[in-house]
Design a protein around this motif. Structure first.
Motif, short mmCIF file in Angstrom:
data_model
loop_
_atom_site.label_atom_id
_atom_site.label_comp_id
_atom_site.label_asym_id
_atom_site.label_seq_id
_atom_site.Cartn_x
_atom_site.Cartn_y
_atom_site.Cartn_z
N ARG A 188 0.76 -1.45 0.16
CA ARG A 188 -0.40 0.12 -0.28
C ARG A 188 1.39 0.95 -0.13
O ARG A 188 1.77 1.53 1.23
CB ARG A 188 -1.11 -0.05 1.11
CG ARG A 188 -2.06 0.81 1.19
CD ARG A 188 -2.56 1.01 2.61
NE ARG A 188 -4.01 2.10 2.82
CZ ARG A 188 -4.57 2.06 2.26
NH1 ARG A 188 -4.95 1.25 1.37
NH2 ARG A 188 -5.39 3.58 2.70
N ALA B 4 -3.10 4.55 -1.86
CA ALA B 4 -3.71 4.74 -1.55
C ALA B 4 -3.94 5.92 -1.83
O ALA B 4 -5.07 6.65 -1.53
CB ALA B 4 -3.40 4.53 0.04
N ASP B 5 -3.26 6.92 -2.72
CA ASP B 5 -2.94 8.31 -2.86
C ASP B 5 -2.27 8.91 -3.99
O ASP B 5 -1.22 8.07 -3.77
CB ASP B 5 -2.33 9.24 -1.24
CG ASP B 5 -3.36 10.49 -1.07
OD1 ASP B 5 -3.93 11.49 -2.44
OD2 ASP B 5 -3.14 10.86 -0.19
N ARG C 276 2.53 16.13 3.55
CA ARG C 276 0.64 15.80 3.39
C ARG C 276 0.29 14.46 3.63
O ARG C 276 -0.51 13.76 3.46
CB ARG C 276 0.42 16.76 2.02
CG ARG C 276 -1.11 16.54 1.43
CD ARG C 276 -1.76 17.67 0.93
NE ARG C 276 -1.02 16.64 -0.62
CZ ARG C 276 -1.92 16.20 -1.03
NH1 ARG C 276 -3.21 15.62 -0.24
NH2 ARG C 276 -1.70 15.11 -2.25
N CYS D 177 1.34 11.59 3.72
CA CYS D 177 2.25 10.11 4.54
C CYS D 177 1.89 10.73 5.95
O CYS D 177 1.79 9.80 6.89
CB CYS D 177 3.45 10.74 4.69
SG CYS D 177 4.22 9.85 2.89
N ASP D 178 0.35 11.89 5.54
CA ASP D 178 -0.05 12.10 7.19
C ASP D 178 -1.45 10.75 7.43
O ASP D 178 -2.23 11.38 7.44
CB ASP D 178 -0.73 12.67 7.08
CG ASP D 178 -1.55 14.07 8.31
OD1 ASP D 178 -0.68 12.98 9.73
OD2 ASP D 178 -2.27 14.47 8.22
N ARG D 179 -0.72 9.80 7.73
CA ARG D 179 -1.85 8.20 7.67
C ARG D 179 -0.60 7.91 8.35
O ARG D 179 0.71 7.09 8.31
CB ARG D 179 -2.35 8.46 6.28
CG ARG D 179 -1.32 8.34 4.82
CD ARG D 179 -1.91 8.33 4.32
NE ARG D 179 -3.25 6.93 3.98
CZ ARG D 179 -4.21 7.23 2.83
NH1 ARG D 179 -4.27 8.11 1.90
NH2 ARG D 179 -5.08 6.40 2.76
N ASP D 180 -1.01 6.17 8.90
CA ASP D 180 -0.08 5.70 8.87
C ASP D 180 -0.72 4.11 8.48
O ASP D 180 -0.42 2.98 8.96
CB ASP D 180 -1.10 4.92 11.09
CG ASP D 180 -2.11 4.97 11.39
OD1 ASP D 180 -2.90 4.49 10.56
OD2 ASP D 180 -2.37 4.93 12.08
N ASP D 181 -1.22 4.24 7.37
CA ASP D 181 -1.78 2.77 6.48
C ASP D 181 -0.47 2.88 5.40
O ASP D 181 -1.33 1.54 4.60
CB ASP D 181 -2.74 2.81 6.73
CG ASP D 181 -3.68 3.46 5.07
OD1 ASP D 181 -2.56 4.79 5.79
OD2 ASP D 181 -4.30 3.98 4.89
#
Length: 258
Positions: A131, A158-159, A185, A187-191
């Motif tokens: 991912r 995912a983005d 911006r 990578c402001d997520r943990d998945d």
């Protein structure tokens, strides 16, 4: 320069100014620790704007470029235009590689061929990235084609960032701080398992790979670092380069996991 210098051939878009700087720099860094040396030999295929039509013409012109590089002689040829291959549809890197190898059948030498498109897929798979987020300079339709290509290899995107710069010369002038800002911006997520900081051989990124990797806390891969990995493997060398991000770290090369 050592008589044992390894010769590397590149097929690059005529407007590309990045791969002939970032790849030699990566290999220079490697040589500082290994004592190895490398020389770089390029053949150019016409491309000024990143459109489907021009990308297809570039692929069509690549046979002669490969043949001219084999005359050098080089030990490996890298087809260094990621989107020209991916725009042809899922799995096209295998077809383009086979086509270029076929174009060399009548040449006195037949060096192995790698592609930046295949290198990116292989590099992500090598680190177990399932991912990812991707930053591209392309117009949105081409960016979506690239994302779909990666998804077809069972890697979730995912983005997706599309900076929408069609002039390939201008792509080479995108400031590195733009990539850093976009990386923060997306990578402001943990998945996420990895970030593709530059899904383009022309968009400069090498100087900020380790900076971004330190900030986002996941492996950062680029078209250039992935291509370096594939070139090293084709030369029978370990795919390690200090300062090239986690994918090119020695422990990752040994275990296949970041």
């Amino acid at each position: 320069m050592s008589d044992q210098a390894r010769r590397v051939g590149l097929i690059v878009p005529s407007s590309n100014t990045t791969m002939e700087t970032e790849l030699p720099e990566l290999f220079r860094r490697r040589g500082l620790t290994t004592g190895e040396s490398f020389t770089w030999h390029s053949a150019r295929a016409r491309l000024s704007h990143v459109t489907a039509e021009e990308l297809d013409r570039m692929v069509q012109a690549s046979d002669v470029a490969a043949q001219s590089l084999a005359d050098a002689p080089v030990e490996v040829i890298a087809y260094a235009c990621l989107v020209a291959v991916m725009a042809r549809g899922p799995g096209a890197h295998r077809d383009v590689q086979a086509r270029l190898e076929g174009a060399l059948e009548q040449s006195p030498r037949q060096p192995p061929v790698v592609t930046s498109a295949g290198a990116l897929i292989d590099g992500l798979q090598a680190i177990g990235a399932r991912r990812v987020a991707m930053i591209t300079p392309y117009m949105r339709p081409l960016a979506e084609l690239v994302a779909d290509y990666v998804r077809a290899e069972e890697i979730e995107v995912a983005d997706l960032v599309a900076l929408e710069v069609s002039d390939n010369v201008e792509v080479g002038r995108i400031p590195s701080h733009v990539l850093v800002e976009q990386a923060r911006r997306v990578c402001d997520r943990d998945d996420l398992d990895a970030l593709v900081l530059s899904a383009c051989v022309q968009m400069p990124s090498l100087e900020v790979v380790e900076l971004v990797e330190g900030e986002v806390g996941i492996p950062v891969v680029t078209a250039a670092t992935a291509t370096a990995r594939s070139i090293l493997l084709a030369l029978g060398l370990s795919p390690t380069v200090a300062g090239g991000g986690r994918m090119l770290a020695a422990d990752v090369a040994a275990t296949g996991a970041p």
